[in-house]
Design a protein around this motif. Structure first.
Motif, short mmCIF file in Angstrom:
data_model
loop_
_atom_site.label_atom_id
_atom_site.label_comp_id
_atom_site.label_asym_id
_atom_site.label_seq_id
_atom_site.Cartn_x
_atom_site.Cartn_y
_atom_site.Cartn_z
N ASN A 151 0.82 -1.21 0.00
CA ASN A 151 0.00 0.00 0.00
C ASN A 151 0.86 1.26 0.00
OD1 ASN A 151 -2.92 -1.01 0.29
ND2 ASN A 151 -1.78 -2.24 1.76
N ASN A 152 2.15 1.06 -0.23
CA ASN A 152 3.08 2.18 -0.36
C ASN A 152 2.99 3.16 0.82
OD1 ASN A 152 5.07 3.58 -1.60
ND2 ASN A 152 3.74 4.65 -3.06
N MET A 153 3.01 2.59 2.03
CA MET A 153 2.85 3.43 3.22
C MET A 153 4.16 3.62 3.96
SD MET A 153 -0.46 1.27 4.40
CE MET A 153 -0.88 2.07 5.92
N ALA B 29 5.44 7.15 5.46
CA ALA B 29 4.72 7.88 6.51
C ALA B 29 5.17 7.43 7.89
CB ALA B 29 3.22 7.68 6.34
N PHE C 170 1.78 6.59 11.73
CA PHE C 170 0.81 5.55 12.06
C PHE C 170 1.49 4.27 12.53
CE2 PHE C 170 2.14 4.36 7.87
CZ PHE C 170 2.10 2.97 7.87
N ARG D 71 -5.07 0.93 10.58
CA ARG D 71 -4.02 1.95 10.56
C ARG D 71 -4.45 3.02 11.55
NH1 ARG D 71 -3.48 6.91 7.60
NH2 ARG D 71 -5.57 6.43 6.85
N GLU E 42 22.65 6.23 -5.63
CA GLU E 42 22.04 7.37 -4.96
C GLU E 42 20.57 7.56 -5.28
OE1 GLU E 42 25.06 9.04 -2.64
OE2 GLU E 42 23.81 10.58 -3.51
N MET E 43 20.04 6.66 -6.07
CA MET E 43 18.62 6.80 -6.44
C MET E 43 17.76 6.89 -5.19
SD MET E 43 18.09 6.77 -9.72
CE MET E 43 16.46 6.09 -9.99
N PRO E 44 17.00 7.98 -5.05
CA PRO E 44 16.16 8.09 -3.86
C PRO E 44 15.11 6.98 -3.81
CG PRO E 44 15.58 9.79 -5.44
CD PRO E 44 16.79 9.09 -5.98
N MET F 189 6.12 -1.46 -5.68
CA MET F 189 5.06 -2.28 -5.11
C MET F 189 5.46 -3.75 -5.22
SD MET F 189 1.10 -2.76 -6.05
CE MET F 189 0.39 -1.21 -5.61
N ARG G 45 -5.57 16.53 5.86
CA ARG G 45 -6.56 15.45 5.98
C ARG G 45 -7.67 15.75 7.00
NH1 ARG G 45 -2.66 10.71 8.41
NH2 ARG G 45 -1.58 12.08 9.79
N PHE H 264 1.85 13.16 2.61
CA PHE H 264 1.93 11.72 2.44
C PHE H 264 1.27 11.32 1.13
CE2 PHE H 264 1.50 11.98 7.26
CZ PHE H 264 2.87 11.96 7.45
N SER H 265 1.48 10.05 0.72
CA SER H 265 0.83 9.60 -0.50
C SER H 265 0.10 8.28 -0.25
CB SER H 265 1.86 9.44 -1.61
OG SER H 265 2.84 8.52 -1.20
N MET I 21 -2.40 5.30 0.61
CA MET I 21 -3.20 5.00 1.80
C MET I 21 -2.82 5.85 3.01
SD MET I 21 -5.48 2.63 2.40
CE MET I 21 -5.26 0.92 2.00
N ALA I 22 -1.53 6.13 3.14
CA ALA I 22 -1.07 6.87 4.32
C ALA I 22 -1.55 8.32 4.33
CB ALA I 22 0.46 6.83 4.40
N LEU J 95 -4.61 9.20 3.79
CA LEU J 95 -6.01 9.25 4.22
C LEU J 95 -6.11 9.59 5.71
CD1 LEU J 95 -7.30 5.99 2.48
CD2 LEU J 95 -7.74 8.34 1.75
N PRO J 96 -7.26 10.12 6.12
CA PRO J 96 -7.48 10.25 7.57
C PRO J 96 -7.48 8.84 8.19
CG PRO J 96 -9.20 11.38 6.29
CD PRO J 96 -8.39 10.59 5.32
N TYR K 100 -12.57 7.75 -1.93
CA TYR K 100 -12.17 6.51 -1.26
C TYR K 100 -13.25 6.09 -0.26
CZ TYR K 100 -9.40 2.91 0.92
OH TYR K 100 -8.98 1.69 1.38
N SER L 83 2.35 4.05 -7.86
CA SER L 83 1.57 2.94 -7.32
C SER L 83 0.63 3.44 -6.22
CB SER L 83 2.52 1.89 -6.75
OG SER L 83 3.45 2.52 -5.90
N ASP L 84 0.42 4.74 -6.21
CA ASP L 84 -0.36 5.35 -5.13
C ASP L 84 -1.85 5.41 -5.37
OD1 ASP L 84 1.76 5.81 -3.59
OD2 ASP L 84 2.00 7.91 -4.14
N LEU M 112 14.61 15.73 -7.42
CA LEU M 112 13.79 14.53 -7.53
C LEU M 112 14.61 13.36 -8.07
CD1 LEU M 112 10.35 15.81 -8.85
CD2 LEU M 112 10.91 14.99 -6.55
N LYS M 113 15.63 13.69 -8.87
CA LYS M 113 16.47 12.62 -9.44
C LYS M 113 17.53 12.15 -8.44
CE LYS M 113 16.10 13.41 -14.40
NZ LYS M 113 16.10 14.78 -14.92
N GLY M 114 17.62 12.82 -7.31
CA GLY M 114 18.56 12.40 -6.30
C GLY M 114 19.89 13.15 -6.31
#
Ligand SMILES: [Zn+2]
Ligand SMILES: [Zn+2]
Lengths: 145, 471
Positions: free
Chosen positions: A38-40, A43, A46, A76, A128-130, A137, B20, B42-43, B45-46, B48-49, B77, B116-117, B380-382
């Motif tokens: 879920n790509n969390m 964060a 939580f 969550r 170094e790729m972030p 996924m 949120r 955040f992106s 699921m994270a 969301l409230p 959602y 994938s968000d 963004l490319k690092g």
């Protein structure tokens, strides 16, 4: 044939599943798969809680093995210490010793994801790729819908 | 759940944070949710409230105050991916909010499905939109026996409302984001005509009081002009809608008065905004007297004379960045990804260029981090990029400052005040300041600052008689 554990965020309508080889998956690994799927992972606000779907009992111990084909409910909820959520612990690879003689075997496709994590950065400063700290996924976990 | 005469207020988001917004009200068996936003830092699921804490099929109504993503973007959602539709819950927002929400969500789905968000599909979004009941300001809406509400103008952005809610006779005012200052296009927030029992109020700016409108505008236009004079580019990261229209009105007017600037282009980089301009034109009647009278004189204020849209071709950012001095309004406001980020990375190394942060910057975003003026930052490319571009903050975000918020809180005269939508330190200071003001006047007003999922239970003595609110 891979095994599955079905999970559902408590607010979700539909179930998803985590697939793996073996007869069960530890709560730790299950949480990691759910966080990745879920790509969390980024964060820090939580914590995840896992409950047996039928008895509503929480799996409090991360080393508990959940048998294959089980259904669990996931919540969550805010980290008990604000800004100190444990998500990164699950995906950083700091797995506690599993008290089981049956380690969970990852399927081949997921292995590179695992080794490309934060750990490998220490050995290869050039990478170094972030995105390397945020694995894509995980292909072994997919939504059932 | 608490006993029947107790109101429970539970923040699923925006409890001691900005982002949120999601506030759950429970009273006498009724459940109402105000706002369903995402957290911009955040992106997936994270963002969301904390929606797992509620059984959504038990919700009677969701009221959305305005179209900003931190108040509205989790709605799809919730309506499509939770069991909300197993219940009888209804969803309300004003007509203009619904019209803009549609475009905002199309844009949200497009930008988040590239990673994938993706939380939901375009089809989910259409289903969700179809279930929204549009309402008008000052209209009394009965949700079901025992629940009614009236929307009042909140300023802030087009369509933004506060809700005066009546649950079984108990009256709650939920402000959402609001502004008490008349800007160039919107009316200011209204003071509802009756005294609610509970006020749930935003506290974004805590105890900070901003400069006057005139000072702010002249500081802004002077700064833009000086960056252009030194041969630089001006970057204004801003959300496509809301404040962008305000800045465009200011710039268009300034350009008109300064012929030396006529060959300096002002670009407005937003396809989304182009679509929404039609909505702005449709709802001119809800805006302030200044806009309405110009429109009546066939001088449509939203037809800008000195603003150009950027070409719709790929790579326009690079072309503009390499070109002569110009001003660009680009989204998103927090510069996480997208045109504003790309331009920032291109312009950051040159000291002639200038970045002006014009809105409130949420913790954890580049717009916030850059205010400390770091020597360098990670692209963004690092890669590491030096930062020589000047950084200034001139806030035009239409939130109340301390002076306006404290005055409004005093005028509303609720017995309980719940502070939401603010960072914990600022909120703590606001609470202390308000407590001492009420103490001086010997008024017994309780100020609360609940964290997310820290349920606040408020008991009310005596029977409330359920009756319609308003006149
Ligand atoms: Zn807002
Ligand atoms: Zn907001």
């Amino acid at each position: 044939m891979a095994s599955s554990v079905f999970y559902k965020f408590s607010s979700q309508k539909n179930e998803s599943r985590v697939t793996f080889d073996g007869t069960g998956i530890s709560v730790f690994d299950l949480k990691r798969e759910i966080i990745l799927a879920n790509n969390m992972g980024k964060a820090n606000d939580f914590d995840l809680y896992v409950y047996d779907a039928a008895t509503k009992q929480e799996y409090k111990d991360d080393s508990t093995i959940i048998p294959r084909s089980s259904s669990v409910v996931v919540k969550r909820l805010p980290a008990s210490r604000p800004g100190r959520g444990k998500a990164s612990m699950y995906i950083s690879g700091a797995a506690p010793a599993l008290p089981t003689s049956e380690p969970v075997q990852r399927s081949g496709s997921s292995a590179p994801t695992w080794h490309k994590g934060a750990m490998s950065k220490r050995f290869d400063g050039k990478e170094e790729m972030p995105s390397s700290s945020i694995p894509p996924m995980n292909p072994i976990t997919k939504s059932s819908t | 759940m608490a006993d029947s005469a107790t109101l429970s207020v539970t923040m699923l988001g925006a409890g001691q944070e900005v982002g949120r917004s999601c506030c759950v009200l429970q009273y006498r068996g009724k459940i109402l949710v105000c706002d369903t936003g995402v957290h911009p830092a955040f992106s997936g699921m994270a963002s969301l409230p904390f929606i797992d804490a509620l059984d959504w099929s038990t919700v009677d109504a969701i009221l959305v105050t305005h179209f900003h993503l931190d108040h509205a973007a989790a709605l799809t959602y919730i309506t499509e991916k939770t069991n909300f539709k197993d219940g009888k819950g209804k969803v309300y927002m004003t007509h203009p909010t619904k019209a803009v929400h549609k475009f905002m969500m199309q844009d949200f789905v497009r930008t988040s499905s590239s990673s994938s968000d993706a939380l939901f599909s375009p089809l989910d979004m259409q289903m969700s939109l179809a279930s929204i009941i549009p309402v008008s300001a000052h209209q009394l809406i009965t949700v079901c026996p025992g629940i009614s509400f009236i929307p009042y103008h909140a300023g802030h952005v087009l369509g933004a409302c506060m809700f005066l809610i009546d649950i079984a006779g108990l009256k709650i005012l939920y402000t959402g984001d609001y502004s008490r200052e008349e800007d160039r296009h919107l009316v200011k927030a209204e003071l509802p005509p009756i005294r609610p029992d509970v006020l749930i109020v935003e506290s974004t700016y805590g105890v900070h009081t901003g400069e006057s409108r005139e000072e702010k505008e002249s500081r802004f236009t002077t700064l833009v002009h000086s960056i252009i004079r030194r041969g630089g580019h001006v970057l204004l990261p801003t959300f496509a809608l809301g404040m962008a229209q305000e800045l465009l009105l200011i710039l268009d007017e300034y350009w008109k008065k300064h012929p030396d600037l006529h060959n300096v282009p002002v670009y407005y980089a937003s396809g989304l905004a182009r679509k929404c301009m039609a909505v702005y034109q449709t709802y001119i009647h809800t805006m302030n007297a200044n806009i309405r009278s110009r429109f009546a004189k066939r001088d449509n204020p939203f037809v800008f004379k000195h603003i150009s849209n950027v070409p719709q071709t790929r790579g326009w950012e690079k072309k503009i960045a390499d070109g002569p001095p110009c001003v660009v309004l680009a989204s998103p406001g927090f510069m996480q990804v997208g045109p504003s980020r790309e331009l920032f990375e291109l312009w950051a190394p040159d000291a002639r260029n200038g970045l002006i942060i014009t809105g409130y910057s949420i913790e954890g975003t580049l717009a916030r981090d850059i205010m400390t003026e770091p020597e360098e930052f990670t692209s963004l490319k690092g890669t590491t990029i030096p930062r020589r571009i000047s950084v200034d903050e001139i806030s035009f975000s239409a939130h109340v400052d301390y002076a306006q918020n404290s005055e409004f809180i005093e005028q509303v005269k609720a017995q309980h005040v719940v502070l939401v939508h603010g960072e914990s330190t600022g909120m703590g200071r606001l609470r202390a300041a308000m407590q001492s003001r009420f103490k001086e006047r010997d008024e017994d007003v309780k100020i609360h600052t609940p964290r997310n999922l820290e349920t606040l239970n408020l008991s009310f003595r005596g029977e409330r008689v359920a009756k319609a609110i308003g006149t």
